[in-house]
Design a protein around this motif. Structure first.
Motif, PDB file in Angstrom:
ATOM      1  N   PHE A 143       0.823  -1.211   0.000  1.00 17.66           N
ATOM      2  CA  PHE A 143       0.000   0.000   0.000  1.00 17.66           C
ATOM      3  C   PHE A 143       0.856   1.260   0.000  1.00 17.66           C
ATOM      4  CE2 PHE A 143      -2.479   3.261   2.363  1.00 17.66           C
ATOM      5  CZ  PHE A 143      -3.451   3.473   1.386  1.00 17.66           C
ATOM      6  N   VAL A 144       1.857   1.318   0.875  1.00 17.65           N
ATOM      7  CA  VAL A 144       2.672   2.536   0.915  1.00 17.65           C
ATOM      8  C   VAL A 144       3.500   2.688  -0.355  1.00 17.65           C
ATOM      9  CG1 VAL A 144       2.741   2.661   3.431  1.00 17.65           C
ATOM     10  CG2 VAL A 144       4.533   1.399   2.224  1.00 17.65           C
ATOM     11  N   GLN A 145       3.860   1.566  -0.974  1.00 16.42           N
ATOM     12  CA  GLN A 145       4.608   1.647  -2.229  1.00 16.42           C
ATOM     13  C   GLN A 145       3.746   2.181  -3.367  1.00 16.42           C
ATOM     14  OE1 GLN A 145       6.190  -2.318  -2.783  1.00 16.42           O
ATOM     15  NE2 GLN A 145       8.020  -1.892  -1.554  1.00 16.42           N
ATOM     16  N   SER A 146       2.433   2.046  -3.226  1.00 17.25           N
ATOM     17  CA  SER A 146       1.526   2.543  -4.263  1.00 17.25           C
ATOM     18  C   SER A 146       1.288   4.048  -4.154  1.00 17.25           C
ATOM     19  CB  SER A 146       0.179   1.815  -4.179  1.00 17.25           C
ATOM     20  OG  SER A 146      -0.558   2.215  -3.022  1.00 17.25           O
ATOM     21  N   LEU A 147       1.700   4.636  -3.023  1.00 22.19           N
ATOM     22  CA  LEU A 147       1.514   6.071  -2.827  1.00 22.19           C
ATOM     23  C   LEU A 147       2.639   6.832  -3.522  1.00 22.19           C
ATOM     24  CD1 LEU A 147       0.641   6.116   0.997  1.00 22.19           C
ATOM     25  CD2 LEU A 147      -0.953   6.166  -0.926  1.00 22.19           C
ATOM     26  N   PRO A 148       2.321   7.855  -4.269  1.00 22.51           N
ATOM     27  CA  PRO A 148       3.379   8.628  -4.924  1.00 22.51           C
ATOM     28  C   PRO A 148       4.214   9.390  -3.907  1.00 22.51           C
ATOM     29  CG  PRO A 148       1.276   9.741  -5.172  1.00 22.51           C
ATOM     30  CD  PRO A 148       0.982   8.401  -4.552  1.00 22.51           C
TER      31      PRO A 148
END
Length: 345
Positions: A75-80
């Motif tokens: 999830f955090v990796q999907s955040l820009p």
């Protein structure tokens, strides 16, 4: 990896871990010990002899933890990356050892295992009592519960170990209906979604001839019905628990960023997205696109409050089998400006 790809990866793993635990419990069963208890009328002793203990589910708990941690990292990796007006870059990260994250997954897994083991003792009691009341001898009753060993696979099949108590009630009733000789009751078997349809002709023939299905045939039919229901239970545990873990860890991951000062709660809103499943809940359709602040619950038409789909605090009618999704909307511009002003001050 998208949320649905995570679900597709971990649902079968969690379901397989449940089945692995059941296989381990079945393999440790000693038929002679159970029969001896039943010969004395000691139902409680027969239940205890199956050793359905929380420790048997260590693999299931590990599978849930893996899904939880993978969901948080993904999830955090999907955040820009957040870039402030002064060019400062903020990297969002998920701490797998975060105390709240640890509490969430520990509470979920321990609650699941406790519920399974407590309900299983009731399910075993129902199955043993039903077998004896139907006139089976202790050995036949024991085999009806623990299943018979398949000489090809070496695994037990056709028993009720691992089934929820409501499933055992359902199977006991199906057996009674098939042996009743009552056409109306026997027809109910043909409506069961988890039946083995290869036996349908035998049931239809017995109904036409106005007789009960032969006991040996019923034994085979109920064995397949039990196996199919065990498979279904594993799949439902995989669906429910995987999605609970993934939704709860996404919520936790957002709050980790807030606690670290990288975002503010006011920057985040969340939106309920309906799945469009084959058998949708009308209330969840009505909730589609409902948007609320991060720390506010969604409100179902019946007044139920949920922080996200599969919220553990929500009643089963809103959780079991639900495939709804959740979207987070983050105001990155506001977050960036806030960090810039903080640095300038």
């Amino acid at each position: 990896m998208s949320f649905e790809e995570l679900v597709q990866k971990f649902e079968p793993r969690v379901a397989a871990a449940f089945r692995e635990a059941i296989d381990g419990i079945e393999s440790a069963v000693v038929l002679k010990t159970i029969v001896e208890h039943l010969e004395r009328g000691d139902i409680a002793g027969a239940v205890a002899a199956i050793q359905f203990e929380p420790e048997a589910f260590a693999t299931l708990e590990l599978a849930l933890r893996e899904a939880f941690n993978a969901g948080g990292v993904n999830f955090v990796q999907s955040l820009p990356s957040l870039v402030a007006s002064d060019g400062t870059r903020v990297l969002f990260q998920f701490g797998v050892r975060n105390l709240e994250a640890e509490r969430l997954i520990r509470e979920q897994s321990s609650t699941l295992v406790a519920n399974i083991t407590e309900d299983q003792r009731e399910a075993l009691r129902i199955a043993f009592e039903a077998g004896l009341s139907q006139g089976k001898n202790p050995t036949g009753t024991a085999l009806g519960v623990i299943g018979r060993i398949n000489r090809v696979t070496g695994r037990r099949e056709g028993g009720t170990i691992g089934l929820a108590s409501r499933q055992v009630d359902f199977i006991v009733r199906a057996r009674e209906n098939l042996l009743s000789g009552d056409p109306a009751l026997m027809k109910q078997y043909l409506d069961l979604k988890t039946r083995d349809k290869r036996f349908d002709r035998s049931v239809a023939k017995a109904i036409r001839e106005g007789r009960a299905v032969h006991a040996d045939m019923v034994g085979k039919m109920i064995g397949r019905l039990s196996d199919n229901n065990l498979k279904l239970r594993g799949e439902m545990i995989g669906l429910e628990e995987t999605r609970t873990a993934l939704f709860s860890v996404r919520d936790n991951a957002i709050h980790q960023q807030i606690d670290a000062g990288k975002l503010a709660a006011q920057d985040v809103t969340k939106k309920w997205k309906h799945s469009g499943s084959e058998h949708p809940r009308i209330q969840h359709i009505q909730m589609a696109n409902q948007s609320v602040a991060l720390d506010m619950p969604f409100t179902a038409p019946d007044g139920t409050l949920m922080m996200y789909p599969h919220d553990p605090k929500a009643p089963a009618r809103h959780r079991i089998g639900c495939k709804c999704r959740l979207e987070y909307d983050i105001d990155y511009i506001a977050a960036g400006l806030r960090r810039y002003r903080a640095r300038a001050a």
